[in-house]
Design a protein around this motif. Structure first.
Motif, mmCIF file in Angstrom:
data_model
loop_
_atom_site.group_PDB
_atom_site.id
_atom_site.type_symbol
_atom_site.label_atom_id
_atom_site.label_comp_id
_atom_site.label_asym_id
_atom_site.label_seq_id
_atom_site.Cartn_x
_atom_site.Cartn_y
_atom_site.Cartn_z
ATOM 1 N N PHE A 1 -2.174 5.049 2.574
ATOM 2 C CA PHE A 1 -2.139 4.801 4.013
ATOM 3 C C PHE A 1 -2.508 6.064 4.784
ATOM 4 C CE2 PHE A 1 0.128 4.746 8.068
ATOM 5 C CZ PHE A 1 -0.475 3.639 8.639
ATOM 6 N N VAL A 2 -1.953 7.198 4.365
ATOM 7 C CA VAL A 2 -2.267 8.472 5.029
ATOM 8 C C VAL A 2 -3.741 8.811 4.837
ATOM 9 C CG1 VAL A 2 -1.804 10.958 4.988
ATOM 10 C CG2 VAL A 2 0.083 9.330 4.929
ATOM 11 N N GLN A 3 -4.226 8.625 3.611
ATOM 12 C CA GLN A 3 -5.638 8.909 3.316
ATOM 13 C C GLN A 3 -6.558 8.089 4.218
ATOM 14 O OE1 GLN A 3 -6.908 11.027 1.008
ATOM 15 N NE2 GLN A 3 -9.008 10.378 0.928
ATOM 16 N N LEU A 4 -6.276 6.825 4.366
ATOM 17 C CA LEU A 4 -7.123 5.964 5.190
ATOM 18 C C LEU A 4 -6.936 6.226 6.685
ATOM 19 C CD1 LEU A 4 -6.788 2.615 3.234
ATOM 20 C CD2 LEU A 4 -8.783 4.107 3.348
ATOM 21 N N SER A 5 -5.712 6.600 7.089
ATOM 22 C CA SER A 5 -5.451 6.782 8.515
ATOM 23 C C SER A 5 -6.134 8.022 9.083
ATOM 24 C CB SER A 5 -3.948 6.832 8.783
ATOM 25 O OG SER A 5 -3.387 7.977 8.203
ATOM 26 N N MET B 1 0.858 -1.175 0.000
ATOM 27 C CA MET B 1 0.000 0.000 0.000
ATOM 28 C C MET B 1 0.903 1.236 0.000
ATOM 29 S SD MET B 1 -2.833 1.269 2.798
ATOM 30 C CE MET B 1 -4.034 0.065 2.318
ATOM 31 N N PRO B 2 0.716 2.093 -0.988
ATOM 32 C CA PRO B 2 1.524 3.318 -1.020
ATOM 33 C C PRO B 2 1.243 4.209 0.198
ATOM 34 C CG PRO B 2 0.469 2.958 -3.140
ATOM 35 C CD PRO B 2 -0.085 1.943 -2.189
ATOM 36 N N VAL B 3 2.211 5.021 0.523
ATOM 37 C CA VAL B 3 2.102 5.911 1.682
ATOM 38 C C VAL B 3 0.912 6.846 1.523
ATOM 39 C CG1 VAL B 3 3.281 7.736 2.950
ATOM 40 C CG2 VAL B 3 4.567 5.764 2.139
ATOM 41 N N ARG B 4 0.664 7.302 0.312
ATOM 42 C CA ARG B 4 -0.454 8.224 0.058
ATOM 43 C C ARG B 4 -1.780 7.605 0.487
ATOM 44 N NH1 ARG B 4 -3.432 9.245 -5.426
ATOM 45 N NH2 ARG B 4 -2.830 7.098 -5.649
ATOM 46 N N LEU C 1 -19.535 11.784 1.786
ATOM 47 C CA LEU C 1 -19.717 11.297 0.418
ATOM 48 C C LEU C 1 -18.563 11.713 -0.487
ATOM 49 C CD1 LEU C 1 -23.546 11.872 -0.089
ATOM 50 C CD2 LEU C 1 -22.347 9.694 0.213
ATOM 51 N N THR C 2 -18.052 12.917 -0.296
ATOM 52 C CA THR C 2 -16.906 13.372 -1.081
ATOM 53 C C THR C 2 -15.695 12.499 -0.809
ATOM 54 O OG1 THR C 2 -17.713 15.632 -1.042
ATOM 55 C CG2 THR C 2 -15.397 15.332 -1.553
ATOM 56 N N TRP C 3 -15.434 12.220 0.455
ATOM 57 C CA TRP C 3 -14.282 11.400 0.801
ATOM 58 C C TRP C 3 -14.395 10.008 0.196
ATOM 59 C CZ3 TRP C 3 -13.332 6.981 3.771
ATOM 60 C CH2 TRP C 3 -11.986 6.735 4.032
ATOM 61 N N LEU C 4 -15.574 9.394 0.320
ATOM 62 C CA LEU C 4 -15.771 8.054 -0.238
ATOM 63 C C LEU C 4 -15.666 8.046 -1.757
ATOM 64 C CD1 LEU C 4 -18.684 6.788 2.017
ATOM 65 C CD2 LEU C 4 -16.332 5.943 1.965
ATOM 66 N N ASN C 5 -16.257 9.034 -2.407
ATOM 67 C CA ASN C 5 -16.208 9.095 -3.865
ATOM 68 C C ASN C 5 -14.768 9.247 -4.356
ATOM 69 O OD1 ASN C 5 -17.406 9.278 -6.525
ATOM 70 N ND2 ASN C 5 -16.893 11.441 -6.450
ATOM 71 N N ILE C 6 -14.029 10.161 -3.770
ATOM 72 C CA ILE C 6 -12.643 10.373 -4.189
ATOM 73 C C ILE C 6 -11.782 9.172 -3.835
ATOM 74 C CG2 ILE C 6 -10.594 11.801 -3.791
ATOM 75 C CD1 ILE C 6 -12.702 13.049 -5.624
ATOM 76 N N LEU C 7 -12.048 8.536 -2.708
ATOM 77 C CA LEU C 7 -11.278 7.357 -2.326
ATOM 78 C C LEU C 7 -11.427 6.265 -3.373
ATOM 79 C CD1 LEU C 7 -9.600 5.916 -0.056
ATOM 80 C CD2 LEU C 7 -11.790 4.997 0.723
ATOM 81 N N PHE C 8 -12.666 5.969 -3.763
ATOM 82 C CA PHE C 8 -12.887 4.898 -4.734
ATOM 83 C C PHE C 8 -12.531 5.310 -6.151
ATOM 84 C CE2 PHE C 8 -16.105 3.423 -1.514
ATOM 85 C CZ PHE C 8 -15.320 2.382 -1.064
ATOM 86 N N PHE C 9 -12.765 6.546 -6.493
ATOM 87 C CA PHE C 9 -12.575 6.982 -7.880
ATOM 88 C C PHE C 9 -11.122 7.291 -8.209
ATOM 89 C CE2 PHE C 9 -13.163 10.395 -11.208
ATOM 90 C CZ PHE C 9 -13.459 9.509 -12.222
ATOM 91 N N MET C 10 -10.360 7.853 -7.276
ATOM 92 C CA MET C 10 -9.014 8.295 -7.601
ATOM 93 C C MET C 10 -7.917 7.677 -6.743
ATOM 94 S SD MET C 10 -9.629 12.308 -8.255
ATOM 95 C CE MET C 10 -10.692 12.876 -9.535
ATOM 96 N N LYS C 11 -8.139 7.551 -5.461
ATOM 97 C CA LYS C 11 -7.047 7.189 -4.554
ATOM 98 C C LYS C 11 -6.649 5.722 -4.630
ATOM 99 C CE LYS C 11 -6.757 11.266 -2.714
ATOM 100 N NZ LYS C 11 -5.662 12.146 -2.932
ATOM 101 N N LEU C 12 -7.599 4.826 -4.825
ATOM 102 C CA LEU C 12 -7.282 3.405 -4.816
ATOM 103 C C LEU C 12 -6.944 2.854 -6.197
ATOM 104 C CD1 LEU C 12 -9.932 2.109 -2.257
ATOM 105 C CD2 LEU C 12 -7.528 2.630 -1.877
ATOM 106 N N SER C 13 -6.658 3.720 -7.147
ATOM 107 C CA SER C 13 -6.391 3.268 -8.518
ATOM 108 C C SER C 13 -5.110 2.465 -8.649
ATOM 109 C CB SER C 13 -6.356 4.460 -9.471
ATOM 110 O OG SER C 13 -5.317 5.342 -9.099
ATOM 111 N N ASN C 14 -4.179 2.595 -7.723
ATOM 112 C CA ASN C 14 -2.926 1.841 -7.808
ATOM 113 C C ASN C 14 -2.856 0.701 -6.795
ATOM 114 O OD1 ASN C 14 -2.747 3.491 -5.637
ATOM 115 N ND2 ASN C 14 -0.768 4.389 -6.143
ATOM 116 N N GLU C 15 -3.978 0.314 -6.243
ATOM 117 C CA GLU C 15 -4.032 -0.818 -5.317
ATOM 118 C C GLU C 15 -4.435 -2.080 -6.086
ATOM 119 O OE1 GLU C 15 -3.126 -1.009 -2.238
ATOM 120 O OE2 GLU C 15 -2.734 1.127 -2.022
ATOM 121 N N PRO C 16 -3.589 -3.112 -6.078
ATOM 122 C CA PRO C 16 -3.896 -4.328 -6.844
ATOM 123 C C PRO C 16 -5.209 -5.000 -6.425
ATOM 124 C CG PRO C 16 -1.624 -4.374 -6.077
ATOM 125 C CD PRO C 16 -2.275 -3.183 -5.445
#
Length: 115
Positions: A6-10, A1-4, A50-65
């Motif tokens: 991890f920070v977002q989720l933490s 998991m990239p640091v970005r 809703l903004t946090w969830l939308n951005i998390l799924f739409f942009m942030k998790l794009s590099n998670e296998p």
């Protein structure tokens, strides 16, 4: 998991949970608070979540296998990509409007005390 991520989720997960704690606290003292304050605060909190969830799924998790299946599914249905993109912008404006309404409500409350 990239640091970005991890920070977002933490900070995001405790932030979402703290909103529910705030909802519970406001439910207990709602008779002492202005109805407008409660409505605007709840709307602001819902838009933030809703903004946090939308951005998390739409942009942030794009590099998670483990989440590639979602992006492969989005490629098959381009309308969903357009909807999530639209929601990103819509939630941004909704957050700004709800903060503006919150500030106006507080100014009115402050200035109505003196009258």
């Amino acid at each position: 998991m990239p640091v970005r991520n991890f920070v977002q989720l933490s900070y995001g997960i405790p932030g979402i949970l703290s909103y529910f704690l705030a909802f519970y606290a406001m439910f207990g003292v709602r008779r002492f608070l202005s109805r407008n304050f409660v409505v605007v605060y709840v709307l602001m909190a819902v838009f933030n979540m809703l903004t946090w969830l939308n951005i998390l799924f739409f942009m942030k998790l794009s590099n998670e296998p483990f989440f590639f299946f979602y992006y492969e599914w989005l490629i098959k249905i381009p309308a969903l990509t357009n909807i999530q993109s639209f929601l990103s912008y819509h939630f941004y404006y909704a957050q700004n409007i709800s903060v503006f309404l919150f500030i106006i409500d507080r100014f009115v409350a402050i200035f109505s005390v003196g009258k």
